[in-house]
Design a protein around this motif. Structure first.
Motif, PDB file in Angstrom:
ATOM      1  N   TYR A  21       0.821  -1.208   0.000  1.00 41.68           N
ATOM      2  CA  TYR A  21       0.000   0.000   0.000  1.00 41.68           C
ATOM      3  C   TYR A  21       0.859   1.264   0.000  1.00 41.68           C
ATOM      4  O   TYR A  21       0.372   2.349  -0.378  1.00 41.68           O
ATOM      5  CB  TYR A  21      -0.961  -0.013   1.190  1.00 41.68           C
ATOM      6  N   LEU A  24       1.055   1.709  -3.697  1.00 41.08           N
ATOM      7  CA  LEU A  24      -0.192   2.262  -4.223  1.00 41.08           C
ATOM      8  C   LEU A  24      -0.317   3.741  -3.885  1.00 41.08           C
ATOM      9  O   LEU A  24      -0.839   4.540  -4.698  1.00 41.08           O
ATOM     10  CB  LEU A  24      -1.383   1.491  -3.651  1.00 41.08           C
ATOM     11  N   LEU A  25       0.165   4.123  -2.694  1.00 40.70           N
ATOM     12  CA  LEU A  25       0.115   5.543  -2.333  1.00 40.70           C
ATOM     13  C   LEU A  25       1.093   6.358  -3.184  1.00 40.70           C
ATOM     14  O   LEU A  25       0.774   7.475  -3.631  1.00 40.70           O
ATOM     15  CB  LEU A  25       0.426   5.704  -0.847  1.00 40.70           C
ATOM     16  N   GLY A  28      -0.254   6.382  -6.942  1.00 39.60           N
ATOM     17  CA  GLY A  28      -1.648   6.706  -7.162  1.00 39.60           C
ATOM     18  C   GLY A  28      -1.810   7.840  -8.161  1.00 39.60           C
ATOM     19  O   GLY A  28      -1.029   8.798  -8.177  1.00 39.60           O
ATOM     20  N   ASP A  30      -4.846   9.681  -8.608  1.00 39.79           N
ATOM     21  CA  ASP A  30      -5.765  10.727  -8.179  1.00 39.79           C
ATOM     22  C   ASP A  30      -5.871  10.730  -6.656  1.00 39.79           C
ATOM     23  O   ASP A  30      -5.411   9.819  -5.959  1.00 39.79           O
ATOM     24  CB  ASP A  30      -7.134  10.569  -8.832  1.00 39.79           C
ATOM     25  N   SER A  31      -6.484  11.778  -6.174  1.00 45.29           N
ATOM     26  CA  SER A  31      -6.586  11.948  -4.717  1.00 45.29           C
ATOM     27  C   SER A  31      -7.443  10.881  -4.040  1.00 45.29           C
ATOM     28  O   SER A  31      -7.065  10.392  -2.956  1.00 45.29           O
ATOM     29  CB  SER A  31      -7.141  13.351  -4.405  1.00 45.29           C
ATOM     30  N   PRO A  32      -8.640  10.506  -4.578  1.00 45.58           N
ATOM     31  CA  PRO A  32      -9.412   9.453  -3.895  1.00 45.58           C
ATOM     32  C   PRO A  32      -8.637   8.138  -3.772  1.00 45.58           C
ATOM     33  O   PRO A  32      -8.698   7.467  -2.739  1.00 45.58           O
ATOM     34  CB  PRO A  32     -10.650   9.295  -4.773  1.00 45.58           C
ATOM     35  N   GLU A  33      -7.903   7.769  -4.814  1.00 40.55           N
ATOM     36  CA  GLU A  33      -7.123   6.526  -4.736  1.00 40.55           C
ATOM     37  C   GLU A  33      -6.022   6.641  -3.694  1.00 40.55           C
ATOM     38  O   GLU A  33      -5.789   5.713  -2.909  1.00 40.55           O
ATOM     39  CB  GLU A  33      -6.540   6.219  -6.107  1.00 40.55           C
ATOM     40  N   LYS A  34      -5.353   7.786  -3.664  1.00 49.43           N
ATOM     41  CA  LYS A  34      -4.298   7.977  -2.672  1.00 49.43           C
ATOM     42  C   LYS A  34      -4.877   8.000  -1.248  1.00 49.43           C
ATOM     43  O   LYS A  34      -4.263   7.471  -0.309  1.00 49.43           O
ATOM     44  CB  LYS A  34      -3.549   9.283  -2.961  1.00 49.43           C
ATOM     45  N   ALA A  36      -7.567   6.447  -0.109  1.00 48.53           N
ATOM     46  CA  ALA A  36      -7.908   5.088   0.310  1.00 48.53           C
ATOM     47  C   ALA A  36      -6.659   4.292   0.662  1.00 48.53           C
ATOM     48  O   ALA A  36      -6.615   3.588   1.690  1.00 48.53           O
ATOM     49  CB  ALA A  36      -8.696   4.387  -0.800  1.00 48.53           C
ATOM     50  N   SER A  37      -5.610   4.393  -0.155  1.00 49.88           N
ATOM     51  CA  SER A  37      -4.365   3.676   0.127  1.00 49.88           C
ATOM     52  C   SER A  37      -3.711   4.185   1.404  1.00 49.88           C
ATOM     53  O   SER A  37      -3.146   3.411   2.190  1.00 49.88           O
ATOM     54  CB  SER A  37      -3.398   3.829  -1.054  1.00 49.88           C
ATOM     55  N   ASP A 137      -0.470  14.595  -0.872  1.00 52.82           N
ATOM     56  CA  ASP A 137      -0.376  13.853  -2.129  1.00 52.82           C
ATOM     57  C   ASP A 137       0.792  14.324  -2.999  1.00 52.82           C
ATOM     58  O   ASP A 137       1.421  13.504  -3.701  1.00 52.82           O
ATOM     59  CB  ASP A 137      -1.681  13.996  -2.920  1.00 52.82           C
TER      60      ASP A 137
END
Length: 352
Positions: A21, A24-25, A28, A30-34, A36-37, A137
């Protein structure tokens, strides 16, 4: 040992999970994906800290399924010297593969941390990833030094060092089982030796003594006369079987204690008492009676009170006094009833 192996597996799992993760961070789009990760990474880092503390100092393991045992691990790091060395004392590289890629140059920025033991690497990894998860981010990128440390050190030195610690925990568990096995074998040998000594020192002398005592008893019984029922006596004493004996023409049952259980009168005709001659005659000049002073010394246990039986005073023969007869049937009080004639005998019935 089983709980320690489980804790090592949990630590290795959370190290890998945090690294995934973290990727993934960092990558990432976009912000929503980052976001969540980032949240999953923070939760995994908390679990990693808890599991690693339990590995070092003991504690409860976090399990995802219901189990039948209490998931509490002991402080196993300090129980086995090789495990303590790899966590706190070693100055060697912890990589198991590609050891030529270790940071052996003292001038390298990762040399000090990779040659200070597994505990230093784990704490540094948790701290770096915690800070990385807290970055915005724009800074949480693959070029961030914290992410580079997790990628280069965490994926190699840390991961393989935890694997080595897991192998050491496995060896420790096997050694404990071997110790228990040796203890059981030692106790088995001691038990067998104790059983043999008991047989030699106690049991055999006891059996020999019983054999000597039995021979002595048999020798003493063999000295008894032939009229003695030795076999019946042994049965009565050992088996508790009553045996009949004959004493002076009387049948008697003797129990195991030696006392008589029942005595029967001498045989005689049906409806009559003892036959003539069964008892001795009374002294001359007296008669039978059950009380003192009633004549001759009669036996009070043989005849009833007041029986006027005795010798005739004139001719020294059995019979009633002159002019009397034992007429009628006897009763519980003895011979009774007047009659004619002398020297006649009444009927014996009920008086005895």
């Amino acid at each position: 040992g089983q709980q320690l192996g489980s804790v090592v597996g949990h630590v290795l799992y959370h190290v890998s999970f945090c690294r995934v993760y973290g990727h993934l961070l960092a990558f990432g789009v976009d912000s929503p994906e980052k976001a969540a990760s980032r949240q999953i990474l923070k939760d995994s880092l908390k679990s990693l800290r808890t599991e690693y503390t339990a590995l070092l100092y003991g504690g409860r393991i976090q399990l995802n399924a219901n189990v039948s045992f209490d998931p509490v691990a002991p402080a196993g790091v300090f129980e086995y010297a090789p495990i303590t060395d790899i966590f706190f004392r070693t100055k060697d590289c912890l990589r198991r593969r590609n050891r030529e890629l270790c940071y052996n140059d003292p001038a390298h920025e990762y040399y000090a941390i990779t040659h200070s033991g597994l505990d230093a690497i784990v704490n540094r990894y948790i701290d770096e990833m915690t800070i990385f998860a807290a970055l915005p981010d724009v800074n949480a990128t693959p070029t961030n030094p914290m992410y580079i440390f997790a990628h280069k050190v965490g994926a190699n030195d840390l991961y393989e060092g935890v694997q080595t610690a897991g192998d050491l925990f496995l060896q420790y568990t096997i050694s404990r089982f071997q110790a228990v096995k040796q203890l059981h074998m030692t106790l088995l040998i001691i038990s067998l030796v104790a059983a043999v000594l008991f047989f030699i020192v106690l049991y055999r002398p006891y059996i020999k003594q019983l054999h000597r005592d039995s021979k002595a008893v048999v020798g003493m019984l063999s000295q008894l006369p032939a009229e003695v029922d030795v076999e019946g006596h042994v049965k009565a004493i050992i088996l508790g079987v009553s045996k009949p004996i004959d004493v002076g023409g009387q049948s008697m049952l003797v129990g195991p204690s030696g006392g008589s259980m029942m005595m029967m009168m001498p045989p005689g005709p049906a409806g009559y008492g003892p036959p003539p001659g069964a008892y001795p005659p009374p002294p001359q000049g007296g008669r039978f009676g059950s009380q003192p002073g009633m004549g001759g010394g009669g036996n009070p246990n043989m005849y009833q009170q007041g029986a006027p039986a005795g010798y005739n005073n004139g001719d020294n023969r059995w019979g009633p006094p002159p002019g009397q007869d034992y007429g009628g049937r006897g009763s519980a009080t003895g011979w009774q009833g007047p009659g004619a004639g002398a020297g006649k005998r009444g009927s014996w019935n009920g008086g005895y």
